[in-house]
Design a protein around this motif. Sequence first.
Motif, PDB file in Angstrom:
ATOM      1  N   ILE A  18      65.918  56.147   2.860  1.00 42.28           N
ATOM      2  CA  ILE A  18      64.598  56.403   2.282  1.00 42.28           C
ATOM      3  C   ILE A  18      64.788  57.038   0.914  1.00 42.28           C
ATOM      4  N   VAL A  19      64.185  56.430  -0.106  1.00 43.07           N
ATOM      5  CA  VAL A  19      64.329  56.944  -1.469  1.00 43.07           C
ATOM      6  C   VAL A  19      62.963  57.173  -2.087  1.00 43.07           C
ATOM      7  N   ALA A  26      63.178  47.496  -4.007  1.00 42.66           N
ATOM      8  CA  ALA A  26      63.192  46.718  -2.771  1.00 42.66           C
ATOM      9  C   ALA A  26      64.144  45.532  -2.893  1.00 42.66           C
ATOM     10  N   ALA A  27      64.139  44.872  -4.043  1.00 41.82           N
ATOM     11  CA  ALA A  27      65.036  43.734  -4.252  1.00 41.82           C
ATOM     12  C   ALA A  27      66.497  44.163  -4.206  1.00 41.82           C
ATOM     13  N   SER A  81      60.707  47.929   4.215  1.00 43.69           N
ATOM     14  CA  SER A  81      59.298  48.059   4.589  1.00 43.69           C
ATOM     15  C   SER A  81      58.486  48.455   3.362  1.00 43.69           C
ATOM     16  N   PRO A  82      57.176  48.189   3.370  1.00 43.64           N
ATOM     17  CA  PRO A  82      56.341  48.621   2.237  1.00 43.64           C
ATOM     18  C   PRO A  82      56.455  50.126   2.018  1.00 43.64           C
ATOM     19  N   ALA A 129      57.700  56.449  -1.306  1.00 44.23           N
ATOM     20  CA  ALA A 129      58.887  56.528  -0.443  1.00 44.23           C
ATOM     21  C   ALA A 129      59.191  55.148   0.123  1.00 44.23           C
ATOM     22  N   LEU A 130      60.297  54.564  -0.332  1.00 49.87           N
ATOM     23  CA  LEU A 130      60.699  53.228   0.116  1.00 49.87           C
ATOM     24  C   LEU A 130      61.724  53.344   1.238  1.00 49.87           C
ATOM     25  N   VAL A 131      61.515  52.580   2.300  1.00 48.46           N
ATOM     26  CA  VAL A 131      62.384  52.633   3.476  1.00 48.46           C
ATOM     27  C   VAL A 131      63.152  51.330   3.614  1.00 48.46           C
ATOM     28  N   GLY A 132      64.472  51.441   3.729  1.00 50.05           N
ATOM     29  CA  GLY A 132      65.320  50.296   4.023  1.00 50.05           C
ATOM     30  C   GLY A 132      66.078  50.570   5.308  1.00 50.05           C
TER      31      GLY A 132
END
Length: 296
Positions: A253-254, A265-266, A276-277, A288-291
Motif C-alpha cells: 500500500i502506497v 497502478a501500471a 485495486s482502485p 492509498a493504492l493497494v497492490g
Amino acid sequence: MRIIPGLKDGASIEEAVRLVAQMFKLAGIDEALVDARALIGYALKLSRAQLLSHADRILEAREINAISALAARRLKHEPVSRILGHREFWDLEIYVSPDVLVPRPETETVVEAALDIVLRSGMRLEKLRILDIGTGSGALLLALLQELPNAVGIGSDVSEAAIAVARGNAERNDLARRVHFVVCNIADGLAGPFELVVSNPPYIPHGEIATLMPEVRDYDPNLALDGGTDGLDAYRAIARDAPRILAPRSHLIVELGMGQESAVAALFQQSGLTVSPARADLAGIPRALVGQKTIP
C-alpha cells in the motif's frame, strides 16, 4: 520584540489571541485563529481550555516576548508542528525534526487501507511482518503497530537522521520492542518476506517543488519530496522490489500524489501485482493504492 501591532504590556490573553490571529490572517495563513491559539498556548504552557478560562489574565512582558518570537516564525510560514516539534498522528504523539516530513492527515488513509485489509482477513492478532519503506518519522509504521498488537515491523530510510527520529518516536510511544529501523535504499539488503508493505515515498515531480506552499517547500526535507522528473522514481524502485519482498497473497500500500493513480497502478501491474482502485482521502483525492501479490 514587538512584531504584532498592538500586542504590548498590559494585553490580556484574549487580546493576544485576537491580535496574533489577525496578523496571521493578513499574512494569508490558513486557520489563523487555530494557529494563534496553539502557539500562545505553547508559549504560556496552557491548554486550549485554559486559554479560554484565563482569557482575561494580563500577560507579563516576558510572555509577550515569547509569543512574539513564536509568531515571527509562523509569519515566515514555518509550520506550527515544526515550531512545536511534534504532531498528533493516529492518536500518537510524533516528534519531528528538519530531517523528516511532518505527518499529514492524508497519510492516515494508508493506515485505514492497511487495517481494512487486515481486519477483513481476520488477521489482526496474527504475527504479521510489516515493512515501511521511507519511514521518516516512523508515523505510518508505528500507527499500524499500535493497532496490530502482535505485529512486528521494519522501517527503512536512506537518511540516518530520519532513522534516529523514528527510533525516538518508537520509544516515546512504547513500541520500540516490536520495531527495527534500518538505513538503506528502499528494501536493499532486506530479505523478507513481509505480509504488509507500506510507503509514503517522495512523489513530487522535481520541477514542481519550487511551486509548493512555503510551509512545504521551505521546511520539508527535499529528500522526502523529490520524486524525480515525473514524480515516479520511488514507485519504480518499490515496484521492482515488490515481488521479492512480498509474501504470497500479501499487500503493498502506497500513498499517491494527486493524479498519479493510473501511472503507479501500471507500474505495479507490470511487477505482477493485482491492483485495486485507490482509497480516497477526506478531500476525495485517490490517496492509498493497494497492490496484492497473488502469484507465489
